[in-house]
Design an enzyme around this catalytic site. Sequence first.
Site, PDB file in Angstrom:
ATOM      1  N   ARG A   1       0.845  -1.193   0.000  1.00 29.84           N
ATOM      2  CA  ARG A   1       0.000   0.000   0.000  1.00 29.84           C
ATOM      3  C   ARG A   1       0.878   1.240   0.000  1.00 29.84           C
ATOM      4  NH1 ARG A   1      -2.379   1.158   6.019  1.00 29.84           N
ATOM      5  NH2 ARG A   1      -0.508   0.668   7.211  1.00 29.84           N
ATOM      6  N   ILE A   2       0.226   2.391  -0.090  1.00 32.84           N
ATOM      7  CA  ILE A   2       0.918   3.677  -0.137  1.00 32.84           C
ATOM      8  C   ILE A   2       0.532   4.469   1.108  1.00 32.84           C
ATOM      9  CG2 ILE A   2       1.241   5.814  -1.434  1.00 32.84           C
ATOM     10  CD1 ILE A   2       0.220   4.187  -3.914  1.00 32.84           C
TER      11      ILE A   2
ATOM     12  N   ASP B   1      13.087   2.673   0.615  1.00 31.90           N
ATOM     13  CA  ASP B   1      12.315   2.588   1.856  1.00 31.90           C
ATOM     14  C   ASP B   1      13.209   2.243   3.040  1.00 31.90           C
ATOM     15  OD1 ASP B   1      12.759   0.042   0.767  1.00 31.90           O
ATOM     16  OD2 ASP B   1      10.816  -0.753   1.406  1.00 31.90           O
TER      17      ASP B   1
END
Length: 262
Positions: free
Chosen positions: A14-15, A105
Amino acid sequence: MSEPHLLIDAGNSRIKWALADAQRTLVRTGAFGHTRDGGADPDWADLPRPRGAWISNVAGADVGARLDALLDTRWPGLPRTTIRSRPAQCGVTNGYTTPEQLGSDRWAGLIGARAAFPDEHLLIATFGTATTLEALRADGRFTGGLIAPGWALMMRALGTHTAQLPTLTTDIASGLLADAQAQPFQVDTPRSLSAGCLYAQAGLIERAWRDLAAAWQAPVRLVLAGGAADEIARALTLPHTRHDALILSGLALIAAEASAQD
């Protein structure tokens, strides 16, 4: 008041996004899916125009194009920066032999962790599609890491590649284990699969932590993050700290440093 920064963490599942003020405080947060089918678009209608968007995207080009379209619709012409790992940034030194191979990330998470727990040796465990571990020394040196299948991916792989084992989601597995956490061994197949994969995650973390503490001959803080952290934390026998905004916090630091240099 200076303009805020819009921070976007596009992960494999997901974002997540946040709006950070001049003090790098995350004043608004949210999450949405990779596609419209995965849920509604982000609720940005009442947000002030940010100074720019700072993006970590490990989800691929299609997600990047979706983000561009969303940003252009809400704030035409908004400057945006998709970060890449560097040899050094924001007080963290990248120990990878090829620094740019480290996922953006993980890089942002290291920067966020360094700021959250300064001058401490850290083992950072993040539980997403993959489980990642990063070793960060108190002086900011990232010395390396580990990557393993996440809890959900482990269970899905067993269900997909065997004839008789079920395919379980983390929600199903969590429900199955809710009344069985005190039992080291389970008495049916779904619970055995759920607990076995959960203990595999916990065993990896505990072994890595012990090896790191022995190698560094110093206390190491274990930091947990990610969607499956609650369940895995209950299976751990080690003290640990929870922090679920490491990547977004790291993006805020990267954005602030870059803006100060403008």
